[in-house]
Design an enzyme around this catalytic site. Structure first.
Site, PDB file in Angstrom:
ATOM      1  N   TYR A   1      15.973 -11.085  39.102  1.00 51.43           N
ATOM      2  CA  TYR A   1      16.076 -12.557  39.557  1.00 51.43           C
ATOM      3  C   TYR A   1      16.768 -12.556  40.741  1.00 51.43           C
ATOM      4  O   TYR A   1      16.191 -13.217  41.709  1.00 51.43           O
ATOM      5  CB  TYR A   1      16.869 -13.412  38.623  1.00 51.43           C
ATOM      6  CG  TYR A   1      17.119 -14.789  38.919  1.00 51.43           C
ATOM      7  CD1 TYR A   1      16.241 -15.732  38.725  1.00 51.43           C
ATOM      8  CD2 TYR A   1      18.457 -15.228  39.457  1.00 51.43           C
ATOM      9  CE1 TYR A   1      16.027 -17.127  38.958  1.00 51.43           C
ATOM     10  CE2 TYR A   1      18.601 -16.504  39.511  1.00 51.43           C
ATOM     11  CZ  TYR A   1      17.601 -17.394  39.288  1.00 51.43           C
ATOM     12  OH  TYR A   1      17.736 -18.933  39.644  1.00 51.43           O
TER      13      TYR A   1
HETATM   14  N1  LIG Z   1      19.552 -24.104  36.554  1.00 53.66           N
HETATM   15  C1  LIG Z   1      20.366 -23.473  37.454  1.00 53.66           C
HETATM   16  O1  LIG Z   1      21.454 -23.169  37.089  1.00 53.66           O
HETATM   17  C2  LIG Z   1      19.656 -22.945  38.740  1.00 53.66           C
HETATM   18  C3  LIG Z   1      20.408 -22.500  39.578  1.00 53.66           C
HETATM   19  C4  LIG Z   1      20.053 -21.718  40.806  1.00 53.66           C
HETATM   20  C5  LIG Z   1      18.711 -21.852  40.986  1.00 53.66           C
HETATM   21  N2  LIG Z   1      17.642 -22.355  40.009  1.00 53.66           N
HETATM   22  C6  LIG Z   1      16.190 -22.475  40.318  1.00 53.66           C
HETATM   23  O2  LIG Z   1      15.816 -23.473  40.295  1.00 53.66           O
HETATM   24  C7  LIG Z   1      14.544 -23.819  39.793  1.00 53.66           C
HETATM   25  C8  LIG Z   1      14.202 -24.658  38.869  1.00 53.66           C
HETATM   26  O3  LIG Z   1      14.797 -24.349  37.488  1.00 53.66           O
HETATM   27  P1  LIG Z   1      15.510 -25.353  36.600  1.00 53.66           P
HETATM   28  O4  LIG Z   1      17.094 -24.923  36.316  1.00 53.66           O
HETATM   29  O5  LIG Z   1      15.246 -26.761  36.636  1.00 53.66           O
HETATM   30  O6  LIG Z   1      14.733 -24.607  35.017  1.00 53.66           O
HETATM   31  P2  LIG Z   1      13.785 -25.357  34.027  1.00 53.66           P
HETATM   32  O7  LIG Z   1      14.394 -26.658  33.713  1.00 53.66           O
HETATM   33  O8  LIG Z   1      13.412 -24.109  33.165  1.00 53.66           O
HETATM   34  O9  LIG Z   1      12.607 -25.677  35.046  1.00 53.66           O
HETATM   35  C9  LIG Z   1      11.751 -24.594  35.479  1.00 53.66           C
HETATM   36  C10 LIG Z   1      10.284 -25.107  35.688  1.00 53.66           C
HETATM   37  O10 LIG Z   1       9.430 -23.957  36.457  1.00 53.66           O
HETATM   38  C11 LIG Z   1       8.112 -24.186  35.994  1.00 53.66           C
HETATM   39  N3  LIG Z   1       7.588 -22.819  35.689  1.00 53.66           N
HETATM   40  C12 LIG Z   1       8.168 -21.475  35.460  1.00 53.66           C
HETATM   41  N4  LIG Z   1       7.398 -20.669  35.622  1.00 53.66           N
HETATM   42  C13 LIG Z   1       6.240 -21.132  35.945  1.00 53.66           C
HETATM   43  C14 LIG Z   1       4.862 -20.461  36.031  1.00 53.66           C
HETATM   44  N5  LIG Z   1       4.722 -19.281  35.983  1.00 53.66           N
HETATM   45  N6  LIG Z   1       3.946 -21.415  36.561  1.00 53.66           N
HETATM   46  C15 LIG Z   1       4.173 -22.703  36.727  1.00 53.66           C
HETATM   47  N7  LIG Z   1       5.233 -23.382  36.532  1.00 53.66           N
HETATM   48  C16 LIG Z   1       6.413 -22.460  35.907  1.00 53.66           C
HETATM   49  C17 LIG Z   1       8.559 -24.535  34.351  1.00 53.66           C
HETATM   50  O11 LIG Z   1       7.309 -25.132  33.751  1.00 53.66           O
HETATM   51  P3  LIG Z   1       6.413 -24.858  32.583  1.00 53.66           P
HETATM   52  O12 LIG Z   1       7.171 -24.107  31.768  1.00 53.66           O
HETATM   53  O13 LIG Z   1       5.930 -26.131  32.086  1.00 53.66           O
HETATM   54  O14 LIG Z   1       5.323 -24.024  33.395  1.00 53.66           O
HETATM   55  C18 LIG Z   1       9.578 -25.709  34.698  1.00 53.66           C
HETATM   56  O15 LIG Z   1       9.049 -26.868  35.205  1.00 53.66           O
HETATM   57  C19 LIG Z   1      14.077 -22.222  39.409  1.00 53.66           C
HETATM   58  O16 LIG Z   1      13.565 -21.716  40.496  1.00 53.66           O
HETATM   59  C20 LIG Z   1      15.322 -21.538  39.632  1.00 53.66           C
HETATM   60  O17 LIG Z   1      15.436 -20.250  39.536  1.00 53.66           O
HETATM   61  C21 LIG Z   1      18.343 -22.970  38.923  1.00 53.66           C
END
Ligand SMILES: NC(=O)c1ccc[n+]([C@@H]2O[C@H](COP(=O)([O-])OP(=O)(O)OC[C@H]3O[C@@H](n4cnc5c(N)ncnc54)[C@H](OP(=O)(O)O)[C@@H]3O)[C@@H](O)[C@H]2O)c1
Length: 256
Positions: A157
């Site tokens: 990651y």
């Molecule tokens: N939450 C945190 O603490 C945090 C902190 C720093 C950075 N981030 C980053 O923020 C971003 C959003 O994360 P989140 O926390 O909102 O998580 P989340 O609610 O799990 O959302 C992740 C999104 O990515 C999509 N996704 C994942 N793999 C995919 C694929 N192969 N093709 C198309 N869509 C895909 C998922 O959609 P489907 O499953 O419908 O495909 C979902 O809409 C990510 O890049 C994550 O690494 C999160």
């Protein structure tokens, strides 16, 4: 005045969490949206909510690891809405976690493909569409993990997300002369389904630990990260490019 009036935006990872909140905010601010993720039903629900609020959005479900999907999203934005101004390349996942001897090459590749190669594929098709438009704003969702904080067990990651910052810097330099701004957004711990605080079996102790890592002693709501994405998408950040923008509640500087 709406911050994104007359703008067309792609938002990936729009079925959940940060991407879903950002899509709703961008639509409220006047952008016409193409929303992307694998789960069709969640995307359809989002589009219905946006339309109920008098916004404009269309969904195209697919996998961001697929080059044909990256192209199709841009073709849809251009075909349906006449061009592309903003791309929030936000889809991602934590992937396989654990000590490195226990990690598989397959798991490593899957995380790199989902978080980093997807960004390359997105940019490959988004940048020319923005150049055609005379400029635009490209945003990648990175993280503090692997940039300012080494979190044990998050090798793939961290590597994938740190790679986004290199991609950001090079694309910003390459396309700044064409008016395309490119920035990375680095959220702190955010209350989404992907957070370890929402993992099965994670109790109040896990939440308290994660909250305590941040200077603000709490996690973000996805809507707070969405507002930082709006800043990078809009003309409010017109002289910001090549940046790694923290919206991390001080997790990067906190030592208490
Ligand atoms: N939450 C945190 O603490 C945090 C902190 C720093 C950075 N981030 C980053 O923020 C971003 C959003 O994360 P989140 O926390 O909102 O998580 P989340 O609610 O799990 O959302 C992740 C999104 O990515 C999509 N996704 C994942 N793999 C995919 C694929 N192969 N093709 C198309 N869509 C895909 C998922 O959609 P489907 O499953 O419908 O495909 C979902 O809409 C990510 O890049 C994550 O690494 C999160």
């Amino acid at each position: 005045m709406f911050a994104l009036a007359h703008k067309v935006a792609i938002v990936t990872g729009a079925s959940s969490g940060i991407g879903r909140a950002t899509a709703k905010l961008f639509a409220e601010e006047g952008a016409k949206l193409v929303v992307a993720a694998r789960r069709q039903v969640e995307l359809d629900t989002l589009v219905a909510e946006i339309e109920d609020a008098d916004g404009t959005a269309i969904a195209l479900a697919g996998d961001v690891r697929d080059e044909a999907y990256a192209k199709a999203l841009v073709d849809l934005a251009v075909g349906r809405f006449g061009g592309l101004d903003i791309a929030f390349n936000n889809a991602g996942s934590v992937g396989q976690m654990g000590p490195i001897p226990e990690l598989s090459l397959e798991g490593w590749r899957e995380t790199l493909d989902t978080n980093l190669t997807s960004a390359f594929l997105g940019a490959k098709y988004q940048v020319p569409a923005m150049v055609d438009r005379g400029g635009g704003s490209l945003i990648f969702t990175s993280t503090f993990v692997g940039h300012t904080v080494g979190m044990p067990g998050m090798t793939s990651y961290a590597a994938s997300k740190a790679g986004l910052i290199g991609l950001t810097q090079v694309l910003a330099a390459e396309y700044g002369p064409k008016g395309v701004r490119v920035n990375a957004l680095l959220p702190g711990g955010t209350d989404t389904p992907a957070s370890i605080t929402n993992a099965p079996g994670a109790g109040p102790d896990v939440l308290a630990f994660v909250e305590g890592l941040h200077a603000l002693k709490r996690m973000a709501q996805p809507e707070e990260i969405a507002r930082s994405a709006l800043y990078l998408a809009s003309d409010a950040s017109s002289f910001t490019t090549g940046a790694a923008l923290f919206a991390d509640g001080g997790v990067s500087i906190n030592r208490t």
